[in-house]
Design a protein around this motif. Structure first.
Motif, PDB file in Angstrom:
ATOM      1  N   ILE A  52       2.169   0.969   3.459  1.00 49.56           N
ATOM      2  CA  ILE A  52       1.055   1.508   2.683  1.00 49.56           C
ATOM      3  C   ILE A  52       1.538   1.946   1.304  1.00 49.56           C
ATOM      4  O   ILE A  52       0.959   1.622   0.286  1.00 49.56           O
ATOM      5  CB  ILE A  52       0.396   2.696   3.424  1.00 49.56           C
ATOM      6  N   SER A  60      -6.674  -4.055  -5.886  1.00 48.18           N
ATOM      7  CA  SER A  60      -7.386  -4.467  -4.678  1.00 48.18           C
ATOM      8  C   SER A  60      -8.314  -5.626  -4.973  1.00 48.18           C
ATOM      9  O   SER A  60      -8.932  -5.692  -6.028  1.00 48.18           O
ATOM     10  CB  SER A  60      -8.202  -3.300  -4.138  1.00 48.18           C
ATOM     11  N   HIS A  80      -9.607  -0.624   2.042  1.00 50.26           N
ATOM     12  CA  HIS A  80      -8.863   0.031   3.118  1.00 50.26           C
ATOM     13  C   HIS A  80      -9.747   1.062   3.805  1.00 50.26           C
ATOM     14  O   HIS A  80     -10.357   1.906   3.156  1.00 50.26           O
ATOM     15  CB  HIS A  80      -7.606   0.709   2.570  1.00 50.26           C
ATOM     16  N   SER A 117      -8.725  -3.831   5.317  1.00 45.12           N
ATOM     17  CA  SER A 117      -7.694  -3.447   6.282  1.00 45.12           C
ATOM     18  C   SER A 117      -8.144  -2.161   6.961  1.00 45.12           C
ATOM     19  O   SER A 117      -8.849  -1.347   6.375  1.00 45.12           O
ATOM     20  CB  SER A 117      -6.348  -3.247   5.590  1.00 45.12           C
ATOM     21  N   SER A 143      -2.522   7.166   5.116  1.00 47.08           N
ATOM     22  CA  SER A 143      -3.643   6.238   5.249  1.00 47.08           C
ATOM     23  C   SER A 143      -4.872   6.745   4.496  1.00 47.08           C
ATOM     24  O   SER A 143      -5.538   5.979   3.789  1.00 47.08           O
ATOM     25  CB  SER A 143      -3.977   6.042   6.734  1.00 47.08           C
TER      26      SER A 143
END
Length: 289
Positions: A52, A60, A80, A117, A143
């Motif tokens: 990550i 992105s 994400h 993801s 995350s």
């Protein structure tokens, strides 16, 4: 019927469906075991965290909705998605073992030619106090820091804890007190997420009354679920870029069998219905924006 006390039938109900109630109680008791399972995955999570951070600065890709979905502009820019919470996020009850609503949502987005993801941090039995502690874990922080969307399912096990601890003397006051405590912890959970990532979109999913399919006449059970969902909705809407996604109606207004064999958790079809609701909300918000 007096609001201060649940009718005796609720206690009888819980005894009659003792095997069903055991599943939720067992989940609450298994919370510590679940935490041990997480620790055993340290090697994998460390590698995930490293990846990550490694890709954190990369631009992105833009996400597009498939033309068949009749959306004329970009669906959304998210790349994400982080999911945190209890067994609904973990996907308990999904007989296909494909990840519950997160797995179903990923399939829907793939079919719609989107790219995203997912990190799934759902743990069966988690209550709001336990989730609050888990938000201090490095892998979850990493995350959320990268997340464009955070999904949360929490609260059902807080309710089940009240049932477990007051099974011989159920009173509405106990649920109301627990709801106030839940409200305070939910504020802390949302504040912590915002501290880590001020820009991520946060969605709090509601929960349903698992007894509703068999005991529609016991209004107190529905009232408890409705009150807690109302609290969650009121709190989440006080935070910018945050929304509530109801799911209770999916399980109460249908002739489909959406429950797993334990009669509490959704089955694969139930999780698909949740994922479809989420996808609909995401798409509609983008179209309005």
């Amino acid at each position: 019927m007096q609001k201060k006390k649940l009718i005796t039938g609720v206690t009888l109900l819980l005894l009659i469906v003792g095997a069903t109630l055991y599943i939720f109680i067992h989940e609450a008791d298994q919370a510590n075991l679940a935490e041990k399972d997480i620790k055993q995955q340290d090697a994998a999570t460390k590698e995930k965290t490293a990846n990550i951070k490694k890709h954190e600065q990369k631009p992105s890709p833009k996400l597009f909705i498939h033309k068949e979905q009749q959306v004329t502009k970009h669906f959304y820019q998210s790349r994400h998605i982080t999911a945190i919470g209890d067994s609904l996020t973990q996907g308990v009850g999904d007989e296909t073992k494909q990840g519950g609503y997160i797995g179903a949502l990923e399939q829907i987005m793939t079919q719609a030619n989107t790219e995203a993801s997912f990190d799934n941090f759902g743990v069966r039995g988690n209550r709001s106090d336990q989730l609050l502690k888990r938000l201090q874990q490095d892998d979850i922080i990493a995350s959320i820091k990268q997340a464009d969307i955070v999904f949360i399912t929490i609260g059902a096990n807080d309710v089940m804890r009240v049932l477990k601890e007051n099974i011989t003397n159920l009173q509405m006051e106990a649920f109301e007190k627990a709801r106030v405590d839940y409200e305070k912890r939910l504020h802390k959970i949302l504040t912590n997420i915002r501290t880590v990532n001020a820009d991520t979109k946060i969605y709090l999913l509601g929960f349903y009354n698992p007894f509703g399919q068999y005991f529609k006449d016991i209004k107190e059970l529905k009232l408890i679920a409705d009150n807690w969902n109302k609290t969650g909705k009121e709190i989440i809407t006080t935070y910018e870029n945050s929304s509530f996604i109801p799911i209770s109606d999916l399980f109460s207004n249908t002739d489909e069998n959406l429950f797993a064999e334990d009669n509490f958790h959704p089955n694969q079809l139930g999780y698909e219905r949740i994922a479809e609701r989420i996808f609909e909300v995401l798409k509609n918000e983008q179209e309005r924006g």
